[in-house]
Design a protein around this motif. Sequence first.
Motif, PDB file in Angstrom:
ATOM      1  N   ALA A   9       2.201   4.590  13.573  1.00 58.90           N
ATOM      2  CA  ALA A   9       0.885   4.253  13.043  1.00 58.90           C
ATOM      3  C   ALA A   9       0.684   5.029  11.743  1.00 58.90           C
ATOM      4  O   ALA A   9       1.288   6.085  11.540  1.00 58.90           O
ATOM      5  N   PHE A  10      -0.154   4.499  10.860  1.00 54.97           N
ATOM      6  CA  PHE A  10      -0.436   5.224   9.620  1.00 54.97           C
ATOM      7  C   PHE A  10      -1.843   4.898   9.144  1.00 54.97           C
ATOM      8  O   PHE A  10      -2.475   3.937   9.596  1.00 54.97           O
ATOM      9  N   ILE A  11      -2.330   5.728   8.242  1.00 53.85           N
ATOM     10  CA  ILE A  11      -3.659   5.523   7.664  1.00 53.85           C
ATOM     11  C   ILE A  11      -3.497   4.769   6.350  1.00 53.85           C
ATOM     12  O   ILE A  11      -2.885   5.274   5.406  1.00 53.85           O
ATOM     13  N   ASP A  12      -4.021   3.546   6.307  1.00 53.85           N
ATOM     14  CA  ASP A  12      -3.970   2.747   5.086  1.00 53.85           C
ATOM     15  C   ASP A  12      -5.183   3.120   4.226  1.00 53.85           C
ATOM     16  O   ASP A  12      -6.327   2.902   4.640  1.00 53.85           O
ATOM     17  N   THR A  18       0.848  -1.175   0.000  1.00 56.45           N
ATOM     18  CA  THR A  18       0.000   0.000   0.000  1.00 56.45           C
ATOM     19  C   THR A  18       0.890   1.233   0.000  1.00 56.45           C
ATOM     20  O   THR A  18       2.119   1.133   0.058  1.00 56.45           O
ATOM     21  N   SER A  19       0.274   2.394  -0.068  1.00 56.64           N
ATOM     22  CA  SER A  19       1.018   3.648  -0.040  1.00 56.64           C
ATOM     23  C   SER A  19       0.266   4.619   0.852  1.00 56.64           C
ATOM     24  O   SER A  19      -0.973   4.622   0.876  1.00 56.64           O
ATOM     25  N   SER A  20       1.022   5.424   1.607  1.00 59.31           N
ATOM     26  CA  SER A  20       0.370   6.358   2.516  1.00 59.31           C
ATOM     27  C   SER A  20       1.309   7.522   2.816  1.00 59.31           C
ATOM     28  O   SER A  20       2.463   7.544   2.369  1.00 59.31           O
ATOM     29  N   THR A  21       0.803   8.477   3.571  1.00 62.67           N
ATOM     30  CA  THR A  21       1.628   9.593   4.015  1.00 62.67           C
ATOM     31  C   THR A  21       2.144   9.311   5.421  1.00 62.67           C
ATOM     32  O   THR A  21       1.432   8.754   6.263  1.00 62.67           O
ATOM     33  N   PHE A  22       3.382   9.717   5.660  1.00 59.32           N
ATOM     34  CA  PHE A  22       4.029   9.485   6.948  1.00 59.32           C
ATOM     35  C   PHE A  22       4.565  10.797   7.492  1.00 59.32           C
ATOM     36  O   PHE A  22       5.101  11.621   6.744  1.00 59.32           O
ATOM     37  N   PHE A  24      -5.577   2.112  11.267  1.00 55.98           N
ATOM     38  CA  PHE A  24      -4.329   2.625  11.842  1.00 55.98           C
ATOM     39  C   PHE A  24      -3.306   1.506  12.122  1.00 55.98           C
ATOM     40  O   PHE A  24      -2.868   1.323  13.259  1.00 55.98           O
ATOM     41  N   PRO A  25      -2.910   0.748  11.098  1.00 51.73           N
ATOM     42  CA  PRO A  25      -1.907  -0.295  11.321  1.00 51.73           C
ATOM     43  C   PRO A  25      -0.554   0.309  11.693  1.00 51.73           C
ATOM     44  O   PRO A  25      -0.341   1.519  11.584  1.00 51.73           O
ATOM     45  N   LEU A  26       0.340  -0.563  12.143  1.00 55.71           N
ATOM     46  CA  LEU A  26       1.674  -0.138  12.562  1.00 55.71           C
ATOM     47  C   LEU A  26       2.678  -0.416  11.451  1.00 55.71           C
ATOM     48  O   LEU A  26       2.747  -1.540  10.931  1.00 55.71           O
ATOM     49  N   ALA A  27       3.458   0.601  11.087  1.00 48.83           N
ATOM     50  CA  ALA A  27       4.525   0.432  10.102  1.00 48.83           C
ATOM     51  C   ALA A  27       5.876   0.497  10.802  1.00 48.83           C
ATOM     52  O   ALA A  27       6.058   1.260  11.752  1.00 48.83           O
ATOM     53  N   VAL A  28       6.812  -0.313  10.320  1.00 49.58           N
ATOM     54  CA  VAL A  28       8.174  -0.327  10.855  1.00 49.58           C
ATOM     55  C   VAL A  28       9.148  -0.085   9.710  1.00 49.58           C
ATOM     56  O   VAL A  28       8.876  -0.424   8.559  1.00 49.58           O
ATOM     57  N   ILE A  29      10.291   0.511  10.031  1.00 49.54           N
ATOM     58  CA  ILE A  29      11.307   0.815   9.019  1.00 49.54           C
ATOM     59  C   ILE A  29      12.481  -0.127   9.208  1.00 49.54           C
ATOM     60  O   ILE A  29      12.981  -0.319  10.314  1.00 49.54           O
ATOM     61  N   ASP A  30      12.922  -0.728   8.120  1.00 51.03           N
ATOM     62  CA  ASP A  30      14.091  -1.607   8.137  1.00 51.03           C
ATOM     63  C   ASP A  30      15.312  -0.803   8.590  1.00 51.03           C
ATOM     64  O   ASP A  30      15.712   0.167   7.940  1.00 51.03           O
ATOM     65  N   TYR A  31      15.876  -1.209   9.712  1.00 49.35           N
ATOM     66  CA  TYR A  31      17.042  -0.516  10.275  1.00 49.35           C
ATOM     67  C   TYR A  31      18.158  -0.337   9.255  1.00 49.35           C
ATOM     68  O   TYR A  31      18.859   0.688   9.245  1.00 49.35           O
ATOM     69  N   ARG A  32      18.335  -1.315   8.368  1.00 50.59           N
ATOM     70  CA  ARG A  32      19.433  -1.285   7.398  1.00 50.59           C
ATOM     71  C   ARG A  32      19.269  -0.170   6.374  1.00 50.59           C
ATOM     72  O   ARG A  32      20.226   0.162   5.660  1.00 50.59           O
ATOM     73  N   THR A  33      18.073   0.423   6.306  1.00 50.54           N
ATOM     74  CA  THR A  33      17.841   1.520   5.350  1.00 50.54           C
ATOM     75  C   THR A  33      17.909   2.887   6.024  1.00 50.54           C
ATOM     76  O   THR A  33      17.620   3.899   5.394  1.00 50.54           O
ATOM     77  N   THR A  34      18.291   2.906   7.305  1.00 49.30           N
ATOM     78  CA  THR A  34      18.430   4.170   8.023  1.00 49.30           C
ATOM     79  C   THR A  34      19.897   4.600   8.073  1.00 49.30           C
ATOM     80  O   THR A  34      20.799   3.821   7.772  1.00 49.30           O
ATOM     81  N   ALA A  35      20.121   5.845   8.476  1.00 52.74           N
ATOM     82  CA  ALA A  35      21.473   6.393   8.658  1.00 52.74           C
ATOM     83  C   ALA A  35      21.537   7.057  10.029  1.00 52.74           C
ATOM     84  O   ALA A  35      20.518   7.528  10.546  1.00 52.74           O
ATOM     85  N   PRO A  36      22.710   7.113  10.656  1.00 55.19           N
ATOM     86  CA  PRO A  36      22.820   7.718  11.993  1.00 55.19           C
ATOM     87  C   PRO A  36      22.271   9.136  12.066  1.00 55.19           C
ATOM     88  O   PRO A  36      21.685   9.530  13.085  1.00 55.19           O
ATOM     89  N   PRO A  91      -8.671  -7.371  14.288  1.00 54.39           N
ATOM     90  CA  PRO A  91      -7.459  -7.062  13.508  1.00 54.39           C
ATOM     91  C   PRO A  91      -7.193  -5.559  13.443  1.00 54.39           C
ATOM     92  O   PRO A  91      -8.116  -4.743  13.456  1.00 54.39           O
ATOM     93  N   ALA A  92      -5.902  -5.213  13.389  1.00 58.03           N
ATOM     94  CA  ALA A  92      -5.495  -3.805  13.314  1.00 58.03           C
ATOM     95  C   ALA A  92      -5.508  -3.340  11.866  1.00 58.03           C
ATOM     96  O   ALA A  92      -4.485  -2.976  11.289  1.00 58.03           O
ATOM     97  N   THR A  93      -6.703  -3.357  11.283  1.00 54.83           N
ATOM     98  CA  THR A  93      -6.878  -2.877   9.909  1.00 54.83           C
ATOM     99  C   THR A  93      -6.867  -1.356   9.890  1.00 54.83           C
ATOM    100  O   THR A  93      -6.285  -0.723   9.005  1.00 54.83           O
TER     101      THR A  93
END
Length: 311
Positions: free
Chosen positions: A286-289, A2-6, A180-192, A176-178
Amino acid sequence: MTSSTFRYLDPATITPGVAPWAKVDVDYTSYSRKTVTKDVTNFADCLDIHSKVGSFGADIDVAGFAVYRSPSATTPEDFEDDKTVRTKYYAEVETLLRQRLEHSGQKIKRIEIFDHTIRKHDPDAARQPVQQVHVDQTPKAAEARVRRHVTPKEEADALLQKRYQLINVWRPIRHPATDFPLAVIDYRTTAPEDFVAVSLLYPKRDDGDDDDRGKEVRPSQESLDSLEGYEVKGETYGVLPNDSHKLYYIKDMTPGEAMFIKCFDSWGDRLPGGKKGVAGLTPHTAFIDPQTPEGTPGRESIEVRCLVFYE
């Protein structure tokens, strides 16, 4: 997918040398947010991975998060009672942590569950889903948590010499958390440089009890911009936008599933003495799907914050 605003921390509203702050009992901060549109990938297939160690989505050390099938004996009604949550559900969480984290020679010495939050997408709820990309603890705050919750001081000192983690165990409640589901970011794609320390402001209390669980009260609209009656009791990371960030979620995640969200790991590969390839943390929000059907029940969830100490 899906795609959403963060909502990220807006770098234009951060003053150098001045610590930004956020209130915990209401969505009010000293800074503004910047809205960014991102794709979010459903990683529900990771629920069926049998070889957990080294697997994305099943080993928390790979990307900083993991999800598991984990039916709970705690009922939706149980979650309404703070005492039952602390006894019945905390015991389930500790068992789950030991089952999933003890591998590759790593033996857990102690688990200290120090906090939980129940969130409801309901205008009358004290704690709402958080629509801002963040990490719950900075390294400074993680160590402070150890010293706050582990006594005597000598025992805390000893535990801090070995590996320790701060992990949130997140689970939907009731349905089910349909919404406001929870999104997580892959740590490997972050920078300090993505991370900015933010002071957490808690309402002062006069009851002499340092335990904040179950005592949330939604403040009045008239007092939102006032700092009177608040004190700094923690520190989180706000997160700046980065085009490299890859986001994931479990579509329609059920109460029979639990997600581990790593907030801190002393073995994180960006820390002194860290281990190569070990994820240090997980930005989440959390985000709006936009695919959420009309009339979907408002999200209800619980997050349990745990200090995990290893032999």
